[in-house]
Design a protein around this motif. Sequence first.
Motif, short mmCIF file in Angstrom:
data_model
loop_
_atom_site.label_atom_id
_atom_site.label_comp_id
_atom_site.label_asym_id
_atom_site.label_seq_id
_atom_site.Cartn_x
_atom_site.Cartn_y
_atom_site.Cartn_z
N VAL A 1 -16.42 12.63 -47.95
CA VAL A 1 -17.01 11.30 -47.88
C VAL A 1 -16.38 10.57 -46.69
N VAL A 2 -17.22 10.07 -45.78
CA VAL A 2 -16.75 9.39 -44.58
C VAL A 2 -16.82 7.87 -44.75
N GLU A 3 -17.94 7.40 -45.30
CA GLU A 3 -18.15 5.95 -45.43
C GLU A 3 -18.99 5.68 -46.67
N VAL A 4 -18.65 4.63 -47.39
CA VAL A 4 -19.39 4.22 -48.58
C VAL A 4 -19.62 2.71 -48.52
N ASP A 5 -20.88 2.31 -48.63
CA ASP A 5 -21.26 0.91 -48.77
C ASP A 5 -22.37 0.86 -49.82
N LEU B 1 -21.54 11.38 -45.09
CA LEU B 1 -20.82 12.57 -45.54
C LEU B 1 -20.67 13.56 -44.39
N ASP B 2 -19.54 14.24 -44.35
CA ASP B 2 -19.45 15.47 -43.56
C ASP B 2 -19.88 16.57 -44.50
N LEU C 1 -24.09 13.79 -42.35
CA LEU C 1 -25.27 13.37 -43.09
C LEU C 1 -25.11 11.89 -43.43
N THR C 2 -26.10 11.08 -43.06
CA THR C 2 -26.05 9.64 -43.33
C THR C 2 -27.28 9.21 -44.10
N THR D 1 -30.32 10.68 -41.91
CA THR D 1 -30.03 11.20 -40.57
C THR D 1 -29.07 12.37 -40.73
N HIS D 2 -29.46 13.51 -40.19
CA HIS D 2 -28.60 14.69 -40.24
C HIS D 2 -28.25 15.06 -38.80
#
Length: 172
Positions: free
Chosen positions: A81-85, A92-93, A107-108, A124-125
């Motif tokens: 997990v890279v970022e969570v909002d 995610l990586d 992956l966003t 977005t991948h």
Amino acid sequence: MTSDTSSTSQHVSQHVQVYCIYINAPAQRIWDAITRSEHTTRWGYGGATEFDMTPGGAYTNFTTAEMKAMGMGEVAVSGTVVEVDEPAKLVLDWLPSWHATSPATRLTWELTEYPSGLTKVVLTHDLSAAPEYAGEVAGGGDPGQGGGGWPWCLSGLKTLMETGKPMDTPAA
């Protein structure tokens, strides 16, 4: 005035794939469908998930019985997990087990809810780190053999959110 909730678009390049779909459901419901096993087992390829929803936390998408019958192990996709909002953005990586020697890709998920309750979902991948599997995640193959890619997965998510029923049984 009615909204056309069947509109989808995609931009696919060798390195970055962007998919946009509108789903007639609130963003929080879609977020839960992306992140909770009670829902992830009902769309896409059907595996349960585990998330540590903190930056640097682990992400795991487990295989289904059908995937195991095809020779896969316990984990279909792992990552970080890279970022969570919540419920607007999840980064995610992402590393599929069938490409375990490749570097992770990014992956966003971006969810934008409108006042009507309709939500725009942009996936977005970024495959810059591993462009060799861009074709397979773009889909176009037999979903029964894992070839549906993101278009098939997003169609399943939309169907589940709008009807409460899976698009079909998990394909792999």
